[in-house]
Design an enzyme around this catalytic site. Sequence first.
Site, PDB file in Angstrom:
ATOM      1  N   CYS A  90       0.820  -1.219   0.000  1.00 16.81           N
ATOM      2  CA  CYS A  90       0.000   0.000   0.000  1.00 16.81           C
ATOM      3  C   CYS A  90       0.851   1.265   0.000  1.00 16.81           C
ATOM      4  O   CYS A  90       0.326   2.365  -0.143  1.00 16.81           O
ATOM      5  CB  CYS A  90      -0.928   0.011   1.209  1.00 16.81           C
ATOM      6  SG  CYS A  90      -1.958  -1.443   1.292  1.00 16.81           S
ATOM      7  N   CYS A 118     -14.367  -0.023   5.719  1.00 16.09           N
ATOM      8  CA  CYS A 118     -13.211  -0.642   5.070  1.00 16.09           C
ATOM      9  C   CYS A 118     -13.043   0.019   3.701  1.00 16.09           C
ATOM     10  O   CYS A 118     -14.009   0.182   2.965  1.00 16.09           O
ATOM     11  CB  CYS A 118     -13.435  -2.135   4.848  1.00 16.09           C
ATOM     12  SG  CYS A 118     -13.878  -3.034   6.343  1.00 16.09           S
ATOM     13  N   HIS A 158      -8.966   2.780  -2.710  1.00 14.87           N
ATOM     14  CA  HIS A 158      -7.547   2.568  -2.450  1.00 14.87           C
ATOM     15  C   HIS A 158      -6.904   1.687  -3.520  1.00 14.87           C
ATOM     16  O   HIS A 158      -6.670   0.508  -3.303  1.00 14.87           O
ATOM     17  CB  HIS A 158      -7.385   1.947  -1.051  1.00 14.87           C
ATOM     18  CG  HIS A 158      -5.971   1.688  -0.658  1.00 14.87           C
ATOM     19  ND1 HIS A 158      -4.905   2.443  -1.120  1.00 14.87           N
ATOM     20  CD2 HIS A 158      -5.427   0.744   0.155  1.00 14.87           C
ATOM     21  CE1 HIS A 158      -3.786   1.956  -0.599  1.00 14.87           C
ATOM     22  NE2 HIS A 158      -4.065   0.930   0.158  1.00 14.87           N
TER      23      HIS A 158
END
Lengths: 121, 394
Positions: free
Chosen positions: B79, B208, B335
Site C-alpha cells: 500500500c 473498510c 484505495h
Amino acid sequence: MKRQPLFIDGKLNAGKCNDCGIVRFPRRDYCNYCQSTNISAYGLGPKGTLETFTISYMKPMIGRMKPPYPYGVAIFLTDDGQKIHVIGLIDSQEPFEDVKIDKELSLIEDKLLIKFKMEAD
Amino acid sequence: MRNVAVVGVGVFPFGRHSDLLYQEIGVPAVNDAIEDAGIDRKQIQSCYAGTVSGMGVAHDIINECGMIGIPIVRVENACVSGTNAFRQAWMEIASGLSDISLAIGIEKMKDSSMAAQGGGRIQLEMKAMMKLPIVSTFSIMGLPGYFALAAHRHMNDYNTTKEDLANVTVKSRRNASRNPKAEFQNPMTVDEVLNDKMINPPLTRSQCCPKTDGAAAAILMSEDLAKKYTDTPVWIKASSMTSSYVEEQFKNLISLPNIENAKKAFSMAKLEPKDFFKNGFAEVHDCFSISELLHYEDFGWCKKGEGPKMLNDGIPEIDGDLPINPSGGLLSCGHPLGATGIRQVAEVVYQMRKDKEVAKRQIPDKNLDLALAHTMGSPIMGFTSGIHIFSRDL
C-alpha cells in the site's frame, strides 16, 4: 533459514536469545535486537490471556476456514515477564459468547495452526 | 541534499474502470501532470511508477506519452508503493541525478483476485505456504482483521464506541461528496454505516476502504527549475520510511509502528506535531475507520485514546484546526494500492495552491502552510510506513 516445528512438548516453539534475553515467536536464526545467532528453543504457553479478538465474516485469502470464525491475539508471559503476542484461531461456537478480552485461554496443539481454547468463566 | 518541489500533479478519477487498460488510466494522469507543471515532456529525466499488480505498466505509459530512453522503474511496496515511487523521484532530484522526475501511481483492482494483486506470489507459493505453520496461521486473517483486532482493544481500553468508529466514515463521505474523483461520493449517516454488511466486528463494509482502479502522477523539480516554472511550488520538507517485522505488529495493536516514522519525519522537517494545528493539514492512510483515529494519536496530534474526542470536537474537519483527509481519504476515494500515495500528494498540491480542482473542499488559507501525507502497508506480512511533509514556503 530452517523450518521449525510449531509446537514442542505442548508449548509454542519460540526462540530465546542467549546474549540479550529477548524471546521471539516464531523462532528465527537471528535476534532482531542484538543480531546474535546464539538462540535457544524456548517453550511458550500453554496458558495465556486474550488481548483482543474479532470474527471473520469473509473467506480468508488462503486457507480453508469457513466464516464466521473467531480469532485473536493472545499474550503469553515468559519466566522473566516478557509479553509475547501470538495470533491464533479461537475454538468457539456461534454466538461466540465465551470469547472475551483479557480472559484466560490455553493452547491447543496442532501441526499447522495455532488455536486457543477459552477457559471457563 | 538539494531542495525539491512538486510542480505538477494529475489524477485520473478513482472507481471502476474495467473496460480501460492500465495505460488508458495512467496516460491521462501523466499528461495532466505534465500540462500542470508547464514543462515539455522531453525534459523529464527519470520515472518511477508505484504499482503492486502492474508489471511493465510504467513502460507502456511512458511509450504512450512519447518519452523514450529515460530510466523507468516499477516500485512495489504494497500500500506504500505510490509513496515510495514519489520518494524515489525525490531522491533522484535531491541527489542531483535528475532535475525533473516523474512519479506515477497506478492500480487496477476491481477485477482481480488478491493473489493477482500480490504479483502472483501468493499463488506461486501456495503449496509451500500451506505447509508452513506460521504463515498458514496468518492466513486466517484478512486485511480488515488486523484493524478489527486493534479496534476491539481500543474500545476495551478507552471506551471507544461503534459510533466513534462510524463517525470516521461519516466525515470521509462528507468530504468525498465534494470530490468528483472519489469512488464513493454519497454522504452516509452513522446508522447507515453501522447497519452496513459486517466484515470483521466491529468493522462494517463502509468502514473498510474498497478495492479500486485509479491512477495519479506528480512532477518533481529541483529548486532552481521549480522557481522558474511556478509561483506556487510545494516543497518537500521530509521523506521518511520505517519497517517492522511481523510479530512486532501484534505487540501493541493500538499503537501502530507509524509512531516511529512520524517522529522521524517531524524531526527531518524540524517540526513538532503541534505545529500542524491552525497551520497545516494531512492526508493519512485511513484504510479502515479505526486506522484514522489511531493516526491522530500516533502522530502526536492527541493523547492515546483521545482520537474519537479529537474527531467529535471537529478538529479534523475541513474548517477545523487540523483538517485530515479533505479528499475523503482511502475510505471514500478508494484505495488503488499504488495510486493512493500519489493521489494524496495531488490533494496536498491542489489544496496549497487553492486550485479549482478542490474548489468545493478548499481548506482555509490559515491551514495551508504545512501538509503531511502518509501511507502504511502489509500489516500481515511485515509492516512498512511512508510519510512526506510539505510546506508552502521553503
